[in-house]
Write an enzyme that holds these catalytic residues in place. Structure first.
Site, PDB file in Angstrom:
ATOM      1  N   GLN A 196       0.805  -1.217   0.000  1.00  0.00           N
ATOM      2  CA  GLN A 196       0.000   0.000   0.000  1.00  0.00           C
ATOM      3  C   GLN A 196       0.841   1.271   0.000  1.00  0.00           C
ATOM      4  O   GLN A 196       0.306   2.376   0.005  1.00  0.00           O
ATOM      5  CB  GLN A 196      -0.925  -0.013   1.221  1.00  0.00           C
ATOM      6  CG  GLN A 196      -1.902  -1.171   1.238  1.00  0.00           C
ATOM      7  CD  GLN A 196      -2.581  -1.356   2.588  1.00  0.00           C
ATOM      8  OE1 GLN A 196      -2.423  -0.546   3.499  1.00  0.00           O
ATOM      9  NE2 GLN A 196      -3.339  -2.442   2.716  1.00  0.00           N
ATOM     10  N   HIS A 227      -0.755  -0.458   5.733  1.00  0.00           N
ATOM     11  CA  HIS A 227      -1.151   0.519   6.752  1.00  0.00           C
ATOM     12  C   HIS A 227      -0.170   1.676   6.913  1.00  0.00           C
ATOM     13  O   HIS A 227       0.346   1.932   7.996  1.00  0.00           O
ATOM     14  CB  HIS A 227      -1.389  -0.185   8.103  1.00  0.00           C
ATOM     15  CG  HIS A 227      -2.413  -1.260   8.032  1.00  0.00           C
ATOM     16  ND1 HIS A 227      -2.731  -2.064   9.110  1.00  0.00           N
ATOM     17  CD2 HIS A 227      -3.197  -1.700   7.014  1.00  0.00           C
ATOM     18  CE1 HIS A 227      -3.659  -2.944   8.755  1.00  0.00           C
ATOM     19  NE2 HIS A 227      -3.951  -2.733   7.481  1.00  0.00           N
ATOM     20  N   GLU A 276     -14.366   2.538  10.847  1.00  0.00           N
ATOM     21  CA  GLU A 276     -14.875   3.528  11.785  1.00  0.00           C
ATOM     22  C   GLU A 276     -14.834   4.947  11.230  1.00  0.00           C
ATOM     23  O   GLU A 276     -13.993   5.281  10.396  1.00  0.00           O
ATOM     24  CB  GLU A 276     -14.035   3.518  13.070  1.00  0.00           C
ATOM     25  CG  GLU A 276     -14.083   2.232  13.855  1.00  0.00           C
ATOM     26  CD  GLU A 276     -13.247   2.288  15.119  1.00  0.00           C
ATOM     27  OE1 GLU A 276     -13.313   1.313  15.892  1.00  0.00           O
ATOM     28  OE2 GLU A 276     -12.531   3.294  15.351  1.00  0.00           O
ATOM     29  N   TYR A 306      -8.324   5.646  20.768  1.00  0.00           N
ATOM     30  CA  TYR A 306      -9.436   5.100  19.992  1.00  0.00           C
ATOM     31  C   TYR A 306      -9.480   3.570  20.000  1.00  0.00           C
ATOM     32  O   TYR A 306     -10.281   2.976  19.296  1.00  0.00           O
ATOM     33  CB  TYR A 306      -9.419   5.689  18.575  1.00  0.00           C
ATOM     34  CG  TYR A 306      -9.804   7.150  18.647  1.00  0.00           C
ATOM     35  CD1 TYR A 306     -11.125   7.547  18.506  1.00  0.00           C
ATOM     36  CD2 TYR A 306      -8.857   8.114  18.971  1.00  0.00           C
ATOM     37  CE1 TYR A 306     -11.492   8.870  18.649  1.00  0.00           C
ATOM     38  CE2 TYR A 306      -9.218   9.446  19.121  1.00  0.00           C
ATOM     39  CZ  TYR A 306     -10.540   9.820  18.966  1.00  0.00           C
ATOM     40  OH  TYR A 306     -10.910  11.142  19.135  1.00  0.00           O
ATOM     41  N   TYR A 359      -9.218 -11.484   9.619  1.00  0.00           N
ATOM     42  CA  TYR A 359      -9.615 -11.903   8.278  1.00  0.00           C
ATOM     43  C   TYR A 359      -9.869 -13.408   8.219  1.00  0.00           C
ATOM     44  O   TYR A 359     -10.645 -13.879   7.383  1.00  0.00           O
ATOM     45  CB  TYR A 359      -8.543 -11.498   7.257  1.00  0.00           C
ATOM     46  CG  TYR A 359      -8.434 -10.010   7.080  1.00  0.00           C
ATOM     47  CD1 TYR A 359      -9.459  -9.278   6.486  1.00  0.00           C
ATOM     48  CD2 TYR A 359      -7.307  -9.317   7.520  1.00  0.00           C
ATOM     49  CE1 TYR A 359      -9.365  -7.904   6.329  1.00  0.00           C
ATOM     50  CE2 TYR A 359      -7.201  -7.945   7.360  1.00  0.00           C
ATOM     51  CZ  TYR A 359      -8.232  -7.246   6.775  1.00  0.00           C
ATOM     52  OH  TYR A 359      -8.140  -5.882   6.627  1.00  0.00           O
TER      53      TYR A 359
END
Length: 374
Positions: free
Chosen positions: A89, A153, A247, A257, A268
């Protein structure tokens, strides 16, 4: 015959569920929408970020490492773009012009960088100026550490608030057990810095031994949406959950959080991450999706271009189910969900332009302008 009917029914139910429906808050699919989608910039592969310049130009990042200048139908590649650590990513990620760009000329860019002693990469943030289609005065403002060869991430959205502070995100970098809950480590955080990269004196962990003092909030997984609320000026984020548990959060100073101590998602593989969805001292999301829509990009509708019903809504892209979602709000509560532009493609980013129009970045296609009807 009965078996085929039952099978067809189950397929329909499964499809409806996979499109992001929740039992307590169904997603509507309107027959009529107040816009037509016009492809403004074509032939883009993964347009991750975009920002508008005062002369009407748009800067677009391609995750592969290209920064594209678009004006009057012409695309030009910008030179002297930092080299990216392209893995998973990672790549060239967000781009934002300074709110006072017309006077100072600063452009801010996040990307995955291999700078550092360890192998791999992590999220970095620079600012630079644009001169003759080339970046100049490149200044590194923040580099998350340590590097890792994991490809997931990086987070990496940016937004300025009304006071001129720059917020940006770094995902947990695939290390959920160490990074998100530890303020001495980068990853799984929302950060706040001054526009020159210095740390605001009132950041919540200034003076805390060993803390990353740029951290504003923690316990996040992978925030890929960040936006300023048009009325309150408070920063909101959206972030990827695992399997379920995406979220929307209102970002509060020093708040935790919860990831991965609390979550509405599961692994997963289908196994549980935790048996807790809430805990004292940890924030609850104002909205969550089960199943996951894989949210990316986030923009509030502040103009009257799309009618009174749309004004004040928040728009979020779905990577997983390839649509644009409009969330109608009453205060900080989502009261209605609406699916738009179904099957268009993986919606990567959404920006409200200075003209009050919405621009949507779609992987494999390009940038769409939502032109109001009527």
């Amino acid at each position: 015959m009965k078996k085929s009917i039952i099978l067809s029914y189950l397929i329909v139910v499964a499809f409806n569920f996979s499109c992001g429906q929740e039992s307590e808050n169904q997603v509507d699919m309107p027959e009529n929408v107040p816009f037509s989608a016009e492809l403004l910039i074509d032939e883009l592969q993964i347009p991750w970020g975009m920002t508008f310049l005062p002369d009407g130009a748009i800067l677009v990042t391609e995750i592969s490492g290209e920064l594209i200048h678009f004006k009057n139908g012409e695309k030009t590649k910008i030179g002297n773009v930092p080299e990216v650590y392209k893995r998973g990513q990672g790549g060239l990620l967000d781009v934002v012009a300074h709110p006072d760009y017309v006077n100072n000329g600063w452009i801010y860019i996040t990307y995955s960088s291999s700078e550092g002693d360890e192998k791999g990469g992590n999220t970095a943030l620079i600012r630079a100026k644009l001169e003759d289609k080339t970046l100049t005065n490149n200044q590194l403002l923040y580099k998350a550490s340590p590097n890792t060869t994991k490809g997931q991430h990086f987070g990496s959205r940016m937004v300025f608030d009304n006071e001129g502070y720059l917020y940006f995100t770094v995902g947990d970098r695939g290390n959920r057990d160490e990074n998100p809950q530890d303020i001495t480590r980068d990853g799984g955080k929302v950060y706040r810095i001054n526009d020159d990269g210095s740390i605001p004196d009132d950041n919540p962990f200034v003076g805390t031994d060993g803390a990353k003092t740029a951290v504003f909030s923690y316990g996040h997984r992978n925030p890929q949406g960040l936006a300023k609320h048009p009325e309150t000026g408070v920063i909101w984020d959206n972030e990827h959950g695992p399997r379920g548990g995406d979220e929307i959060n209102v970002v509060k100073k020093g708040a935790n959080y919860g990831w991965p101590v609390i979550t509405y998602g599961i692994n997963y593989s289908g196994t549980p991450i935790t048996d807790k969805t809430e805990m004292e001292g940890m924030e609850q999301p104002i909205h969550y999706w089960v199943p996951s829509i894989a949210p990316s990009g986030m923009a509030f509708v502040t103009s009257d271009n799309y009618g009174a019903e749309w004004k004040g809504s928040v728009l979020i892209g779905s990577l997983a189910f390839q649509y644009l979602e409009r969330l109608e709000l009453e205060g900080n509560t989502v009261v209605k969900r609406e699916k738009l532009m179904g099957d268009l493609g993986r919606v990567r980013n959404i920006v409200e332009g200075p003209d009050g129009l919405i621009y949507v970045a779609v992987e494999g296609k390009g940038i769409y302008k939502l032109a109001p009807k009527g």
